[in-house]
Scaffold this motif. Structure first.
Motif, PDB file in Angstrom:
ATOM      1  N   GLN A 182       0.822  -1.209   0.000  1.00 15.58           N
ATOM      2  CA  GLN A 182       0.000   0.000   0.000  1.00 15.58           C
ATOM      3  C   GLN A 182       0.857   1.262   0.000  1.00 15.58           C
ATOM      4  O   GLN A 182       0.558   2.224  -0.719  1.00 15.58           O
ATOM      5  CB  GLN A 182      -0.935  -0.023   1.210  1.00 15.58           C
ATOM      6  CG  GLN A 182      -1.988  -1.108   1.131  1.00 15.58           C
ATOM      7  CD  GLN A 182      -2.743  -1.290   2.430  1.00 15.58           C
ATOM      8  OE1 GLN A 182      -2.151  -1.395   3.512  1.00 15.58           O
ATOM      9  NE2 GLN A 182      -4.062  -1.342   2.356  1.00 15.58           N
ATOM     10  N   THR A 227      -6.375  -3.302  -6.106  1.00 12.95           N
ATOM     11  CA  THR A 227      -6.426  -3.421  -4.653  1.00 12.95           C
ATOM     12  C   THR A 227      -5.626  -4.642  -4.215  1.00 12.95           C
ATOM     13  O   THR A 227      -5.164  -5.439  -5.041  1.00 12.95           O
ATOM     14  CB  THR A 227      -7.868  -3.563  -4.165  1.00 12.95           C
ATOM     15  OG1 THR A 227      -8.383  -4.839  -4.593  1.00 12.95           O
ATOM     16  CG2 THR A 227      -8.746  -2.450  -4.711  1.00 12.95           C
ATOM     17  N   HIS A 265      -9.536   5.796  -2.291  1.00 12.35           N
ATOM     18  CA  HIS A 265      -8.510   4.769  -2.177  1.00 12.35           C
ATOM     19  C   HIS A 265      -7.203   5.375  -1.668  1.00 12.35           C
ATOM     20  O   HIS A 265      -6.537   4.815  -0.792  1.00 12.35           O
ATOM     21  CB  HIS A 265      -8.304   4.107  -3.543  1.00 12.35           C
ATOM     22  CG  HIS A 265      -7.266   3.025  -3.555  1.00 12.35           C
ATOM     23  ND1 HIS A 265      -7.465   1.785  -2.981  1.00 12.35           N
ATOM     24  CD2 HIS A 265      -6.001   3.005  -4.078  1.00 12.35           C
ATOM     25  CE1 HIS A 265      -6.377   1.043  -3.149  1.00 12.35           C
ATOM     26  NE2 HIS A 265      -5.474   1.764  -3.803  1.00 12.35           N
ATOM     27  N   ARG A 273      -6.817   8.039   0.130  1.00 14.19           N
ATOM     28  CA  ARG A 273      -6.916   8.463   1.531  1.00 14.19           C
ATOM     29  C   ARG A 273      -6.589   7.299   2.468  1.00 14.19           C
ATOM     30  O   ARG A 273      -5.952   7.479   3.513  1.00 14.19           O
ATOM     31  CB  ARG A 273      -8.309   9.027   1.825  1.00 14.19           C
ATOM     32  CG  ARG A 273      -8.511  10.445   1.317  1.00 14.19           C
ATOM     33  CD  ARG A 273      -9.674  11.127   2.009  1.00 14.19           C
ATOM     34  NE  ARG A 273     -10.950  10.578   1.601  1.00 14.19           N
ATOM     35  CZ  ARG A 273     -11.648  10.991   0.546  1.00 14.19           C
ATOM     36  NH1 ARG A 273     -11.159  11.959  -0.224  1.00 14.19           N
ATOM     37  NH2 ARG A 273     -12.810  10.445   0.253  1.00 14.19           N
ATOM     38  N   GLY A 274      -7.034   6.106   2.096  1.00 10.39           N
ATOM     39  CA  GLY A 274      -6.701   4.943   2.896  1.00 10.39           C
ATOM     40  C   GLY A 274      -5.210   4.645   2.868  1.00 10.39           C
ATOM     41  O   GLY A 274      -4.606   4.314   3.891  1.00 10.39           O
ATOM     42  N   ALA A 305      -3.187   7.078   5.129  1.00  9.56           N
ATOM     43  CA  ALA A 305      -3.201   6.765   6.557  1.00  9.56           C
ATOM     44  C   ALA A 305      -2.137   5.721   6.892  1.00  9.56           C
ATOM     45  O   ALA A 305      -1.445   5.825   7.910  1.00  9.56           O
ATOM     46  CB  ALA A 305      -4.583   6.254   6.964  1.00  9.56           C
TER      47      ALA A 305
END
Length: 290
Positions: A136, A201, A215, A217-218, A221
């Motif tokens: 990610q 993903t 997507h 924004r996740g 984090a």
């Protein structure tokens, strides 16, 4: 001042080769190289091809599973060098140094090494958690790099692996993470053919252009958490030992395999193995680098 890496045989080329391998060993929680983090303390090469790698962590009580993972990965990385006949990672200044060093030396599993602590049978679940975070973080950096290069969200979510390979990214972090993202993308089987989507993903699902901001924004984090942990680790390491970051020695003119020629007889795995640069190009209005 941290002492320089030493060697008894092999010269600077073999030391450089070990550094090169260690640069690919990641702190599992931070997805940052243990070399860049300053964890590697010393390298020694013996006449019998034995390689000793001493490393240490920011605190005396760093999680033993993280420490064991790093020791295991150090051994695996250095053993790929054809001349490294025996590799011994050595954890120093840690509450479980003796257990980790004994376990990796004997080839024990984490569970067998820490049987008295009643740990889980394997570390695969932990590895998977960290690999997902690494995927990610790397994906976000590449996507942001493409956005800064002028790519639209629609172009990003529909690009394939071949186009990503040629994409010109000038953003430093995006450029750094591009090959690392590609590596983990292939390793997880999420893209294996040139025509496969480059951005999906973790479950392999396509990302809609309209859903890309959510997507991201996740992903942001995840990145903020990892960066904060990385900064804390660096600060703790510096405070603990009152030293600056470790700098690996500059490569020598020889090859780690012992062959001085760039093209003839080289094993291809040397830290100094030459790679060629290629010119830039543009395809269908998208900046690319061949």
């Amino acid at each position: 001042m941290r002492r320089p890496a030493s060697t008894q045989i092999g010269g600077d080329a073999r030391i450089a080769a070990v550094w090169n391998q260690l640069a690919g060993v990641m702190d599992p929680e931070l997805d940052e190289s243990i070399v860049d983090l300053g964890f590697v303390e010393d390298i020694a090469i013996g006449t019998d091809g034995r390689v000793d790698v001493a490393f240490r962590l920011p605190t005396y009580w760093c999680s033993p599973n993280f420490a064991f993972l790093m020791a295991d990965d150090i051994g695996r990385a250095v053993r790929t060098l054809p001349w490294a006949r025996e590799v011994h990672p050595r954890l120093e200044d840690h509450m479980f140094s003796d257990e980790v060093n004994r376990g990796t030396h004997l080839g024990l599993s984490f569970a067998d090494t820490f049987r008295d602590l009643e740990v889980s049978d394997t570390l695969e679940g932990l590895r998977e958690t960290f690999l997902r975070k690494a995927f990610q973080r790397r994906q976000e950096a590449v996507i942001l790099g493409l956005r800064r290069a002028g790519w639209s969200d629609a172009a990003i979510v529909t690009t394939d692996l071949a186009t990503l390979d040629r994409a010109a990214i000038t953003d430093p972090e995006g450029l750094r993470q591009k090959p690392r993202y590609r590596e983990i993308l292939l390793a997880r089987g999420l893209a294996t053919r040139p025509s496969d989507l480059a951005f999906v993903t973790l479950d392999g699902e396509a990302i809609a252009a309209a859903g890309l901001p959510v997507h991201l924004r996740g992903l942001r984090a995840i990145r903020i958490n990892m960066e904060a942990n990385g900064a804390l680790c660096r600060g703790l390491l510096e405070a603990r030992y009152d030293e600056g970051p470790r700098t690996a020695p500059a490569p020598s003119s020889g090859h780690a395999c012992g062959n001085a020629e760039a093209a003839t007889g080289c094993c291809g795995g040397c830290a100094l193995h030459a790679t060629g640069a290629a010119p830039a190009a543009r395809v269908a209005g998208i900046p690319l680098a061949l």
